[in-house]
Write a protein that holds these residues in place. Structure first.
Motif, PDB file in Angstrom:
ATOM      1  N   HIS A   1     -56.675-141.310 -52.178  1.00  0.00           N
ATOM      2  CA  HIS A   1     -57.000-141.354 -50.849  1.00  0.00           C
ATOM      3  C   HIS A   1     -58.651-141.364 -50.635  1.00  0.00           C
ATOM      4  O   HIS A   1     -59.473-140.932 -51.345  1.00  0.00           O
ATOM      5  CB  HIS A   1     -56.796-139.922 -50.226  1.00  0.00           C
ATOM      6  N   THR A   2     -59.225-141.958 -49.784  1.00  0.00           N
ATOM      7  CA  THR A   2     -60.546-142.175 -49.321  1.00  0.00           C
ATOM      8  C   THR A   2     -60.411-141.140 -48.182  1.00  0.00           C
ATOM      9  O   THR A   2     -59.769-141.378 -47.247  1.00  0.00           O
ATOM     10  CB  THR A   2     -60.896-143.408 -48.707  1.00  0.00           C
ATOM     11  N   ILE A   3     -61.116-139.984 -48.322  1.00  0.00           N
ATOM     12  CA  ILE A   3     -61.375-139.049 -47.213  1.00  0.00           C
ATOM     13  C   ILE A   3     -62.686-139.106 -46.679  1.00  0.00           C
ATOM     14  O   ILE A   3     -63.715-139.448 -47.237  1.00  0.00           O
ATOM     15  CB  ILE A   3     -60.624-137.739 -47.685  1.00  0.00           C
TER      16      ILE A   3
ATOM     17  N   GLU B   1     -67.991-139.752 -47.422  1.00  0.00           N
ATOM     18  CA  GLU B   1     -66.769-140.271 -47.681  1.00  0.00           C
ATOM     19  C   GLU B   1     -66.725-139.892 -49.378  1.00  0.00           C
ATOM     20  O   GLU B   1     -67.748-139.969 -50.149  1.00  0.00           O
ATOM     21  CB  GLU B   1     -66.721-141.736 -47.912  1.00  0.00           C
ATOM     22  N   ARG B   2     -65.405-139.592 -49.632  1.00  0.00           N
ATOM     23  CA  ARG B   2     -65.102-139.470 -51.185  1.00  0.00           C
ATOM     24  C   ARG B   2     -63.720-140.048 -51.546  1.00  0.00           C
ATOM     25  O   ARG B   2     -62.882-140.021 -50.635  1.00  0.00           O
ATOM     26  CB  ARG B   2     -65.072-138.177 -51.620  1.00  0.00           C
ATOM     27  N   SER B   3     -63.628-140.456 -52.708  1.00  0.00           N
ATOM     28  CA  SER B   3     -62.219-140.621 -53.220  1.00  0.00           C
ATOM     29  C   SER B   3     -61.604-139.624 -54.202  1.00  0.00           C
ATOM     30  O   SER B   3     -62.334-139.290 -54.840  1.00  0.00           O
ATOM     31  CB  SER B   3     -62.118-142.125 -53.882  1.00  0.00           C
ATOM     32  N   VAL B   4     -60.655-139.237 -53.622  1.00  0.00           N
ATOM     33  CA  VAL B   4     -59.784-138.297 -54.653  1.00  0.00           C
ATOM     34  C   VAL B   4     -58.743-138.612 -55.077  1.00  0.00           C
ATOM     35  O   VAL B   4     -57.967-139.620 -54.630  1.00  0.00           O
ATOM     36  CB  VAL B   4     -59.578-137.011 -53.809  1.00  0.00           C
ATOM     37  N   VAL B   5     -58.450-138.420 -56.408  1.00  0.00           N
ATOM     38  CA  VAL B   5     -57.161-138.815 -57.003  1.00  0.00           C
ATOM     39  C   VAL B   5     -55.900-137.845 -56.874  1.00  0.00           C
ATOM     40  O   VAL B   5     -56.441-136.396 -57.288  1.00  0.00           O
ATOM     41  CB  VAL B   5     -57.333-139.055 -58.667  1.00  0.00           C
ATOM     42  N   CYS B   6     -55.035-137.911 -56.361  1.00  0.00           N
ATOM     43  CA  CYS B   6     -54.059-136.704 -56.204  1.00  0.00           C
ATOM     44  C   CYS B   6     -52.415-137.356 -57.045  1.00  0.00           C
ATOM     45  O   CYS B   6     -52.264-138.453 -57.545  1.00  0.00           O
ATOM     46  CB  CYS B   6     -53.605-136.804 -54.588  1.00  0.00           C
ATOM     47  N   SER B   7     -51.671-136.107 -57.020  1.00  0.00           N
ATOM     48  CA  SER B   7     -50.554-136.361 -57.732  1.00  0.00           C
ATOM     49  C   SER B   7     -49.429-135.571 -57.207  1.00  0.00           C
ATOM     50  O   SER B   7     -49.807-134.140 -57.140  1.00  0.00           O
ATOM     51  CB  SER B   7     -50.441-136.333 -59.123  1.00  0.00           C
TER      52      SER B   7
ATOM     53  N   ILE C   1     -61.397-130.422 -50.690  1.00  0.00           N
ATOM     54  CA  ILE C   1     -60.941-130.941 -52.223  1.00  0.00           C
ATOM     55  C   ILE C   1     -60.702-129.531 -52.932  1.00  0.00           C
ATOM     56  O   ILE C   1     -59.596-129.831 -53.821  1.00  0.00           O
ATOM     57  CB  ILE C   1     -62.177-131.642 -52.989  1.00  0.00           C
ATOM     58  N   ARG C   2     -61.446-128.413 -52.777  1.00  0.00           N
ATOM     59  CA  ARG C   2     -60.938-127.274 -53.323  1.00  0.00           C
ATOM     60  C   ARG C   2     -59.428-126.910 -53.029  1.00  0.00           C
ATOM     61  O   ARG C   2     -58.823-126.687 -53.791  1.00  0.00           O
ATOM     62  CB  ARG C   2     -62.012-126.220 -52.835  1.00  0.00           C
ATOM     63  N   ALA C   3     -59.193-126.934 -51.774  1.00  0.00           N
ATOM     64  CA  ALA C   3     -57.660-126.774 -51.260  1.00  0.00           C
ATOM     65  C   ALA C   3     -56.718-127.574 -51.929  1.00  0.00           C
ATOM     66  O   ALA C   3     -55.703-127.132 -52.237  1.00  0.00           O
ATOM     67  CB  ALA C   3     -57.449-126.822 -49.744  1.00  0.00           C
ATOM     68  N   LEU C   4     -56.915-129.070 -52.356  1.00  0.00           N
ATOM     69  CA  LEU C   4     -56.185-129.793 -52.798  1.00  0.00           C
ATOM     70  C   LEU C   4     -55.912-129.342 -54.151  1.00  0.00           C
ATOM     71  O   LEU C   4     -54.755-129.375 -54.600  1.00  0.00           O
ATOM     72  CB  LEU C   4     -56.875-131.326 -52.963  1.00  0.00           C
ATOM     73  N   ASP C   5     -57.139-128.961 -54.827  1.00  0.00           N
ATOM     74  CA  ASP C   5     -57.026-128.490 -56.102  1.00  0.00           C
ATOM     75  C   ASP C   5     -56.208-127.014 -56.444  1.00  0.00           C
ATOM     76  O   ASP C   5     -55.283-126.922 -57.156  1.00  0.00           O
ATOM     77  CB  ASP C   5     -58.515-128.265 -56.861  1.00  0.00           C
ATOM     78  N   GLU C   6     -56.256-126.263 -55.462  1.00  0.00           N
ATOM     79  CA  GLU C   6     -55.653-124.922 -55.594  1.00  0.00           C
ATOM     80  C   GLU C   6     -54.056-125.220 -55.205  1.00  0.00           C
ATOM     81  O   GLU C   6     -53.224-124.480 -55.491  1.00  0.00           O
ATOM     82  CB  GLU C   6     -56.230-124.150 -54.355  1.00  0.00           C
ATOM     83  N   ALA C   7     -53.747-126.012 -54.336  1.00  0.00           N
ATOM     84  CA  ALA C   7     -52.389-126.410 -54.183  1.00  0.00           C
ATOM     85  C   ALA C   7     -51.827-127.251 -55.353  1.00  0.00           C
ATOM     86  O   ALA C   7     -50.564-127.465 -55.406  1.00  0.00           O
ATOM     87  CB  ALA C   7     -52.611-127.428 -52.784  1.00  0.00           C
ATOM     88  N   GLY C   8     -52.470-127.698 -56.116  1.00  0.00           N
ATOM     89  CA  GLY C   8     -51.927-128.503 -57.111  1.00  0.00           C
ATOM     90  C   GLY C   8     -51.729-129.927 -57.134  1.00  0.00           C
ATOM     91  O   GLY C   8     -51.165-130.726 -57.932  1.00  0.00           O
ATOM     92  N   PHE C   9     -52.588-130.404 -56.038  1.00  0.00           N
ATOM     93  CA  PHE C   9     -52.526-131.752 -55.807  1.00  0.00           C
ATOM     94  C   PHE C   9     -53.573-132.897 -56.465  1.00  0.00           C
ATOM     95  O   PHE C   9     -53.482-134.043 -56.775  1.00  0.00           O
ATOM     96  CB  PHE C   9     -52.479-132.061 -54.304  1.00  0.00           C
ATOM     97  N   LEU C  10     -54.527-132.066 -56.892  1.00  0.00           N
ATOM     98  CA  LEU C  10     -55.619-132.830 -57.339  1.00  0.00           C
ATOM     99  C   LEU C  10     -55.451-133.025 -58.863  1.00  0.00           C
ATOM    100  O   LEU C  10     -55.160-132.291 -59.567  1.00  0.00           O
ATOM    101  CB  LEU C  10     -56.935-132.193 -57.078  1.00  0.00           C
ATOM    102  N   VAL C  11     -55.995-134.388 -59.177  1.00  0.00           N
ATOM    103  CA  VAL C  11     -55.806-134.867 -60.625  1.00  0.00           C
ATOM    104  C   VAL C  11     -57.366-134.613 -61.080  1.00  0.00           C
ATOM    105  O   VAL C  11     -58.035-135.383 -60.551  1.00  0.00           O
ATOM    106  CB  VAL C  11     -55.242-136.207 -60.739  1.00  0.00           C
TER     107      VAL C  11
END
Length: 177
Positions: A152-154, A76-82, A166-176
Protein backbone atom coordinates in the motif's frame (compact mmCIF):
# COMPACT_ATOMS: atom_id res chain seq x y z
CA UNK A 1 -28.08 20.53 -23.55
CA UNK A 2 -28.53 18.35 -20.45
CA UNK A 3 -30.43 15.46 -22.05
CA UNK A 4 -29.08 15.61 -25.60
CA UNK A 5 -25.69 14.18 -26.41
CA UNK A 6 -22.77 16.36 -25.47
CA UNK A 7 -19.98 15.87 -27.98
CA UNK A 8 -16.28 15.16 -27.55
CA UNK A 9 -14.22 18.13 -26.37
CA UNK A 10 -17.16 19.94 -24.78
CA UNK A 11 -18.16 16.81 -22.84
CA UNK A 12 -14.58 16.26 -21.64
CA UNK A 13 -14.31 19.90 -20.65
CA UNK A 14 -17.53 19.72 -18.63
CA UNK A 15 -16.53 16.37 -17.12
CA UNK A 16 -13.18 17.82 -16.00
CA UNK A 17 -14.86 20.90 -14.57
CA UNK A 18 -17.27 18.76 -12.55
CA UNK A 19 -14.42 16.61 -11.23
CA UNK A 20 -12.43 19.67 -10.19
CA UNK A 21 -15.43 21.04 -8.27
CA UNK A 22 -16.45 17.74 -6.67
CA UNK A 23 -15.79 17.08 -3.00
CA UNK A 24 -16.26 13.31 -3.45
CA UNK A 25 -15.67 10.77 -6.24
CA UNK A 26 -18.18 10.71 -9.10
CA UNK A 27 -19.20 7.43 -10.69
CA UNK A 28 -18.78 6.94 -14.43
CA UNK A 29 -22.42 5.89 -14.66
CA UNK A 30 -23.46 9.29 -13.24
CA UNK A 31 -21.49 11.07 -15.96
CA UNK A 32 -22.90 8.73 -18.62
CA UNK A 33 -26.47 9.52 -17.55
CA UNK A 34 -25.76 13.24 -17.30
CA UNK A 35 -24.17 13.43 -20.78
CA UNK A 36 -26.49 10.86 -22.38
CA UNK A 37 -23.66 8.55 -23.44
CA UNK A 38 -22.52 5.09 -22.45
CA UNK A 39 -20.28 4.49 -19.45
CA UNK A 40 -17.65 3.21 -21.89
CA UNK A 41 -17.60 6.62 -23.60
CA UNK A 42 -16.88 8.18 -20.20
CA UNK A 43 -14.07 5.68 -19.61
CA UNK A 44 -12.58 6.79 -22.94
CA UNK A 45 -13.02 10.46 -22.05
CA UNK A 46 -11.23 9.98 -18.75
CA UNK A 47 -8.42 8.13 -20.50
CA UNK A 48 -8.01 11.04 -22.92
CA UNK A 49 -7.94 13.52 -20.03
CA UNK A 50 -5.33 11.42 -18.22
CA UNK A 51 -3.25 11.38 -21.41
CA UNK A 52 -3.25 15.19 -21.17
CA UNK A 53 -1.75 14.83 -17.67
CA UNK A 54 -4.94 15.63 -15.78
CA UNK A 55 -4.54 14.08 -12.29
CA UNK A 56 -7.65 11.88 -12.36
CA UNK A 57 -7.79 8.51 -10.65
CA UNK A 58 -10.43 5.83 -10.86
CA UNK A 59 -11.31 4.56 -7.40
CA UNK A 60 -13.88 2.03 -6.30
CA UNK A 61 -16.17 4.98 -5.43
CA UNK A 62 -15.77 6.71 -8.80
CA UNK A 63 -13.47 9.21 -10.49
CA UNK A 64 -11.50 11.64 -8.40
CA UNK A 65 -9.49 14.71 -9.35
CA UNK A 66 -6.36 14.85 -7.21
CA UNK A 67 -5.73 18.31 -5.83
CA UNK A 68 -2.28 18.88 -4.40
CA UNK A 69 -3.33 22.18 -2.89
CA UNK A 70 -5.76 20.46 -0.48
CA UNK A 71 -2.97 18.60 1.28
CA UNK A 72 0.15 20.56 0.36
CA UNK A 73 2.39 18.64 2.72
CA UNK A 74 1.70 14.94 2.82
CA UNK A 75 4.23 12.34 3.82
CA UNK A 76 4.10 9.03 1.98
CA UNK A 77 5.42 5.55 2.55
CA UNK A 78 4.99 2.16 0.99
CA UNK A 79 4.25 -0.73 3.30
CA UNK A 80 4.30 -4.43 2.52
CA UNK A 81 1.41 -6.32 4.06
CA UNK A 82 0.11 -9.86 4.11
CA UNK A 83 -3.27 -11.18 5.18
CA UNK A 84 -6.33 -13.04 3.93
CA UNK A 85 -9.12 -11.50 1.89
CA UNK A 86 -11.37 -11.74 4.93
CA UNK A 87 -9.01 -9.42 6.82
CA UNK A 88 -9.04 -6.67 4.18
CA UNK A 89 -11.61 -4.50 5.96
CA UNK A 90 -9.74 -4.86 9.26
CA UNK A 91 -6.43 -3.80 7.68
CA UNK A 92 -7.88 -0.82 5.79
CA UNK A 93 -9.94 0.32 8.78
CA UNK A 94 -6.88 0.16 10.99
CA UNK A 95 -5.05 2.48 8.60
CA UNK A 96 -7.79 5.08 8.15
CA UNK A 97 -8.46 5.08 11.91
CA UNK A 98 -4.88 6.28 12.32
CA UNK A 99 -5.56 9.26 10.05
CA UNK A 100 -3.86 7.70 7.07
CA UNK A 101 -4.96 7.95 3.44
CA UNK A 102 -4.67 4.59 1.70
CA UNK A 103 -3.71 5.77 -1.78
CA UNK A 104 -3.38 2.46 -3.57
CA UNK A 105 -2.68 -1.24 -3.47
CA UNK A 106 -0.15 -3.02 -5.66
CA UNK A 107 1.23 -6.47 -6.22
CA UNK A 108 4.06 -7.97 -8.19
CA UNK A 109 2.45 -10.36 -10.65
CA UNK A 110 4.64 -13.08 -12.20
CA UNK A 111 3.31 -12.40 -15.71
CA UNK A 112 2.28 -8.73 -15.76
CA UNK A 113 4.85 -7.25 -13.36
CA UNK A 114 3.67 -4.50 -11.03
CA UNK A 115 -0.12 -4.08 -10.91
CA UNK A 116 -1.47 -1.06 -9.02
CA UNK A 117 -5.04 -0.04 -8.25
CA UNK A 118 -6.02 3.37 -6.89
CA UNK A 119 -8.00 3.25 -3.65
CA UNK A 120 -7.92 6.73 -2.07
CA UNK A 121 -9.64 5.60 1.11
CA UNK A 122 -9.82 8.24 3.86
CA UNK A 123 -12.33 6.91 6.36
CA UNK A 124 -14.40 3.95 7.58
CA UNK A 125 -17.34 4.80 5.30
CA UNK A 126 -15.13 4.60 2.21
CA UNK A 127 -13.54 1.35 3.44
CA UNK A 128 -17.00 -0.16 4.00
CA UNK A 129 -18.15 0.93 0.53
CA UNK A 130 -15.02 -0.59 -1.05
CA UNK A 131 -15.46 -3.92 0.74
CA UNK A 132 -19.20 -4.01 -0.02
CA UNK A 133 -18.55 -3.31 -3.70
CA UNK A 134 -16.01 -6.14 -3.85
CA UNK A 135 -18.51 -8.53 -2.27
CA UNK A 136 -21.43 -7.41 -4.45
CA UNK A 137 -19.45 -7.65 -7.67
CA UNK A 138 -17.80 -10.95 -6.83
CA UNK A 139 -14.44 -9.35 -7.59
CA UNK A 140 -11.31 -10.71 -5.99
CA UNK A 141 -8.71 -8.61 -4.22
CA UNK A 142 -5.28 -8.29 -5.83
CA UNK A 143 -3.74 -9.99 -2.78
CA UNK A 144 -5.43 -13.23 -3.85
CA UNK A 145 -3.01 -13.38 -6.79
CA UNK A 146 0.03 -13.30 -4.50
CA UNK A 147 -0.96 -15.46 -1.53
CA UNK A 148 -1.80 -12.37 0.50
CA UNK A 149 1.29 -10.25 -0.10
CA UNK A 150 0.65 -6.71 -1.33
CA UNK A 151 1.87 -3.14 -0.95
CA UNK A 152 0.00 0.00 0.00
CA UNK A 153 1.08 3.55 -0.59
CA UNK A 154 -0.11 5.42 2.48
CA UNK A 155 -0.02 9.15 3.17
CA UNK A 156 -0.51 11.34 6.22
CA UNK A 157 0.04 14.91 7.34
CA UNK A 158 2.85 13.91 9.71
CA UNK A 159 5.60 11.31 9.84
CA UNK A 160 4.35 10.44 13.35
CA UNK A 161 0.91 9.50 11.98
CA UNK A 162 2.60 7.19 9.49
CA UNK A 163 4.78 5.69 12.24
CA UNK A 164 1.73 5.00 14.45
CA UNK A 165 -0.20 3.40 11.58
CA UNK A 166 2.74 1.19 10.64
CA UNK A 167 3.21 0.11 14.28
CA UNK A 168 -0.50 -0.77 14.41
CA UNK A 169 -0.14 -2.86 11.22
CA UNK A 170 2.81 -4.66 12.81
CA UNK A 171 0.95 -5.28 16.08
CA UNK A 172 -2.04 -6.66 14.14
CA UNK A 173 0.27 -9.04 12.26
CA UNK A 174 -0.31 -7.49 8.84
CA UNK A 175 3.12 -5.97 8.25
CA UNK A 176 5.80 -7.92 6.38
CA UNK A 177 9.26 -6.98 7.66
Amino acid sequence: MSQSKVLGEERRSRLLSKLKQAQAPIKGSEFAKQFNVSRQVIVGDVSLLKAKNEPIVATSQGYLYIRNEIDPVMFERSVVCSHTSEQTAEELTLLVDHGVLVKDVSIEHPLYGDLTASLHLHNRKEVAAFVEKAAASGATYLLELTEGIHLHTIAARTEEDLDRAIRALDEAGFLVQ
